[in-house]
Design a protein around this motif. Sequence first.
Motif, PDB file in Angstrom:
ATOM      1  N   LYS A 271      25.112  43.390  47.041  1.00 53.29           N
ATOM      2  CA  LYS A 271      25.038  42.247  47.220  1.00 53.29           C
ATOM      3  C   LYS A 271      24.904  41.359  46.389  1.00 53.29           C
ATOM      4  O   LYS A 271      25.321  40.154  46.412  1.00 53.29           O
ATOM      5  CB  LYS A 271      24.132  42.354  47.872  1.00 53.29           C
ATOM      6  CG  LYS A 271      22.423  42.367  47.153  1.00 53.29           C
ATOM      7  CD  LYS A 271      21.816  42.284  48.332  1.00 53.29           C
ATOM      8  CE  LYS A 271      20.385  42.607  48.340  1.00 53.29           C
ATOM      9  NZ  LYS A 271      18.924  42.873  49.063  1.00 53.29           N
ATOM     10  N   ASP A 272      24.876  41.535  45.319  1.00 45.00           N
ATOM     11  CA  ASP A 272      24.285  40.385  44.287  1.00 45.00           C
ATOM     12  C   ASP A 272      24.036  41.693  42.802  1.00 45.00           C
ATOM     13  O   ASP A 272      23.968  42.609  42.147  1.00 45.00           O
ATOM     14  CB  ASP A 272      23.153  39.221  44.038  1.00 45.00           C
ATOM     15  CG  ASP A 272      22.213  40.458  43.649  1.00 45.00           C
ATOM     16  OD1 ASP A 272      21.768  41.832  43.532  1.00 45.00           O
ATOM     17  OD2 ASP A 272      20.792  40.231  45.101  1.00 45.00           O
ATOM     18  N   GLN A 273      24.152  40.695  41.615  1.00 44.75           N
ATOM     19  CA  GLN A 273      24.222  41.506  40.291  1.00 44.75           C
ATOM     20  C   GLN A 273      23.769  42.054  39.877  1.00 44.75           C
ATOM     21  O   GLN A 273      23.688  43.370  39.807  1.00 44.75           O
ATOM     22  CB  GLN A 273      25.048  40.299  39.127  1.00 44.75           C
ATOM     23  CG  GLN A 273      25.608  40.804  37.866  1.00 44.75           C
ATOM     24  CD  GLN A 273      26.835  42.234  38.069  1.00 44.75           C
ATOM     25  OE1 GLN A 273      27.871  41.685  38.590  1.00 44.75           O
ATOM     26  NE2 GLN A 273      26.600  42.796  37.261  1.00 44.75           N
ATOM     27  N   SER A 274      22.331  41.702  40.364  1.00 44.48           N
ATOM     28  CA  SER A 274      20.870  42.441  39.887  1.00 44.48           C
ATOM     29  C   SER A 274      21.276  43.632  40.961  1.00 44.48           C
ATOM     30  O   SER A 274      20.587  44.625  40.056  1.00 44.48           O
ATOM     31  CB  SER A 274      19.803  41.293  40.570  1.00 44.48           C
ATOM     32  OG  SER A 274      18.790  42.471  40.584  1.00 44.48           O
ATOM     33  N   SER A 275      21.606  44.068  42.145  1.00 41.30           N
ATOM     34  CA  SER A 275      21.451  44.894  42.949  1.00 41.30           C
ATOM     35  C   SER A 275      22.406  46.147  42.440  1.00 41.30           C
ATOM     36  O   SER A 275      22.400  47.410  42.212  1.00 41.30           O
ATOM     37  CB  SER A 275      21.817  44.488  44.425  1.00 41.30           C
ATOM     38  OG  SER A 275      21.794  45.549  44.914  1.00 41.30           O
TER      39      SER A 275
END
Length: 357
Positions: free
Chosen positions: A154-158
Motif C-alpha cells: 500500500k505504501d513504501q513503508s509497508s
Amino acid sequence: MKKYKIILCLLICILLCACAKGFADSISSNGDTVSGNNQTTGGEAGATVTPATNIVAQTDGASYGAWVVYWDNDMALNQLTANANQYDTICHFAAYFDINKNLFIPEEVLVFLNQQNNSDALKNKESYLTIVNDLIIDGGSSLKDTDLLYEIFKDQSSIDSHVNSIISLAVENDFDGIEIDYERIRKDMTLWGMFINFENTLIEKASAYGLKVRVVLEPGIPFDSIDFPAGAEYVIMCYNLYGYSAEAGPKADYAFLGELVDKSAYLPGNTNFALANGGFRFSEDGATGLTYDQAVTLADEYGAEVTRDDNSGALYFSFTENGIDYQVWYADDVTIELWVNYLEQKGCNRFTLWRIM
C-alpha cells in the motif's frame, strides 16, 4: 538363375524388416498406445512409462531446477537424492502468511532444508525460499489472496517492512535466494504497478545481502504491458492450459509452449520455463488434480487404454464410474522430456519442474 532368386529373396526380407522397424518407430513417437495394466508403450514393446520425477539428462548450457513442497518431504528427498545430477536448483515451497499477516516458514520446509544441507548429493545445490500470497484465516486459508497484496504494497513503508521480513527469513536460514510466487494478479494493472515497486525494492535490498531473486509469472498475464525490472530471474508457469474446468486436455501443448516463448521476449534476461508433471481427471462436473501415481493407479484399476497425444506429448485415457464418464490427462517423464526438447529447439535453456513427488 537359382542364385539370383535366392539373392532377390534376401533383399525382399531385408526391406520388409526395415519397413517394420520404421513403422514401429513411428508409433513410438506419434500416438503411442499404452496399456493400463503394465503401462507399456505400443510402439516400444516392453518400454515402461516412467514416473514424472526427472526432467531430462543435462545438456550443455542448460539449467534445471525443481520445487519441493513441505507436505511431501520424504518422497521428495528420496527422488532428489536418486536424481541429484539432474538438478542445479531446489526451490522450497513455501513461506506464507499467518492469521496476523506475518510471514513465516513452515517447520517442514526447514526440516527439508536441513536434510538438503546434510546430504552429500544435495548440499551444493542452490536453495531458494519460495514466498506465496496464501493467508491463514479463521477456519482455513485464503489462497492467492490479492487483498493481502494490496495491503502489503500500500505504501513504501509497508513494502520496506515486507521486504525486510523476506530477507530476514532467507538470511537467518541460509537460503541462496528468494522466489516470489504472488499469483492471481492477472490483468489488474494497478496491482502490477504496486508489485513492480515492491520488486525493485526487493532486488536492491536482496543484492546487498548476496541473495538472488526469482519471480514466478502466470501464463495469462499481460506481458507486453508490464515493465519488469532487470535483476531478477523470471519463471513462466507453462501449465494449466486445461484444468479446473469440465473441458479436458493436457496441462500444456506445443502451441501453448510456443506462445509462452514469444511472450518471454518481453522479459529481461534469460527466462526460466516451469513445467508440471501430474494432471487432471475431468468430468462434466469439473476437474480434480492428480499426481502421476494417482493417474497410473486409475488406469490400472479400470484397465484403460492409455494413449500419447500427438499435439502435446501428454498421456490420456477414459473410464466410466457409477454412470459418470471421466477423462484423465497427465504427464510422465517422456512428456516432460518432449516439452524440454521442444523449448530447447526454440533456444530456451532454463527449466524448473513442478514438482518433485
